[in-house]
Design a protein around this motif. Structure first.
Motif, short mmCIF file in Angstrom:
data_model
loop_
_atom_site.label_atom_id
_atom_site.label_comp_id
_atom_site.label_asym_id
_atom_site.label_seq_id
_atom_site.Cartn_x
_atom_site.Cartn_y
_atom_site.Cartn_z
N HIS A 172 0.87 -1.29 0.07
CA HIS A 172 -0.02 0.04 0.01
C HIS A 172 0.95 1.37 -0.12
O HIS A 172 1.79 1.28 0.62
CB HIS A 172 -0.97 -0.09 1.18
N MET A 173 0.35 2.27 -0.67
CA MET A 173 1.04 3.51 -0.55
C MET A 173 0.22 4.77 -0.06
O MET A 173 -1.13 4.72 -0.75
CB MET A 173 1.68 3.73 -2.04
N ASN A 174 0.76 5.64 0.64
CA ASN A 174 -0.45 6.97 0.77
C ASN A 174 0.66 8.01 0.34
O ASN A 174 1.82 8.07 0.96
CB ASN A 174 -0.65 6.63 2.55
N TRP A 175 -0.04 8.82 -0.08
CA TRP A 175 0.84 10.09 -0.59
C TRP A 175 -0.09 11.40 -0.09
O TRP A 175 -1.10 11.60 -0.75
CB TRP A 175 0.97 10.02 -2.05
N VAL A 176 0.42 12.19 0.82
CA VAL A 176 -0.11 13.23 1.40
C VAL A 176 0.25 14.26 0.40
O VAL A 176 1.40 14.70 0.22
CB VAL A 176 0.38 13.55 3.00
N GLN A 177 -0.85 15.35 0.18
CA GLN A 177 -0.56 16.43 -0.78
C GLN A 177 -1.37 17.48 -0.06
O GLN A 177 -2.37 17.33 0.80
CB GLN A 177 -1.38 16.03 -2.04
N ASP A 221 -3.64 17.84 3.91
CA ASP A 221 -4.79 17.49 4.39
C ASP A 221 -5.67 16.34 3.30
O ASP A 221 -6.52 16.00 3.80
CB ASP A 221 -5.83 18.68 4.59
N THR A 222 -5.03 16.24 1.95
CA THR A 222 -5.47 15.23 1.28
C THR A 222 -4.56 14.01 0.88
O THR A 222 -3.41 14.37 1.18
CB THR A 222 -6.18 16.01 -0.02
N GLU A 223 -4.96 13.17 0.71
CA GLU A 223 -4.23 11.95 0.52
C GLU A 223 -4.59 11.02 -0.66
O GLU A 223 -5.68 10.60 -0.66
CB GLU A 223 -4.08 11.11 1.80
N ILE A 224 -3.49 10.44 -1.38
CA ILE A 224 -3.80 9.37 -2.40
C ILE A 224 -3.22 8.16 -1.91
O ILE A 224 -2.35 8.08 -1.21
CB ILE A 224 -3.02 9.75 -3.63
#
Length: 195
Positions: free
Chosen positions: A35-40, A43-46
């Motif tokens: 799994h990968m989480n990318w915070v942008q 306050d938003t995350e992919i």
């Protein structure tokens, strides 16, 4: 020319993305396992899980941190330079109307990112990037890249929006509970035990 393909295998909780000089390009990140989480924007995350992929402008990626909740990620990174690809288009795409600029406009317009859940067709395409005999590996990767481009241009694809950070943290907790339940199937687990 104009496409860099990197097979990615990460065994870490985080990865700092360094600056990349090509700010006009865009990229595709595909999650094969993990799994990968990318915070942008704070306050938003992919979130990417098995089979998911994201298309994003390169300038959105570099300088950020990627998080790997399971401390394991395997996949692909395609970095596409539309200017170079336009100057040296793959011969097989002549007459199809498939261009890197078209892909960038469709999926990265206004500096946005598009996350796409995998399906049977994309699973089949991405499978071609992996586990090929060594003498055919390069040819398969070129073919699969072109097939992927044609699929992305041809299909009516609706990406999923980035989620709010708090929602993403809730998803992480749910995954932890799920993993605990799977690891302890021989026990009678109550709601109180999970709290």
């Amino acid at each position: 020319p104009g496409i860099d393909l990197i097979q990615v295998s990460i065994s870490s909780a985080t990865l700092q993305c360094n600056e990349y000089p090509d700010t006009d390009g865009f990229m595709l990140i595909y999650c094969r396992t993990g799994h990968m989480n990318w915070v942008q924007d704070g306050d938003t995350e992919i979130h990417l899980g098995h089979g998911d992929f994201v298309l994003a402008p390169l300038n959105r990626m570099f300088g950020t941190v990627l998080f790997f909740p399971s401390e394991m990620f395997e996949g692909l990174l395609l970095m596409i330079n539309p200017n170079t690809m336009s100057a040296y288009p793959p011969e097989i795409l002549n007459g199809t109307g498939v261009t890197a600029d078209q892909l960038k406009q469709k999926f990265c317009a206004d500096d946005s990112c598009t996350t796409i859940h995998g399906n049977e067709q994309t699973d089949r395409i991405f499978a071609g990037f992996f586990d090929q005999p060594e003498q055919y590996e390069h040819a398969y990767r070129q073919l699969m890249t072109l097939e992927l481009f044609m699929y992305l241009v041809r299909e009516e694809i609706h990406g999923i929006p980035a989620v709010k950070r708090t929602h993403s943290e809730q998803i992480s907790i749910i995954r932890e509970v799920h993993a605990y339940l799977l690891d302890n199937m021989d026990l009678r687990i109550t709601i109180d035990m999970l709290a």
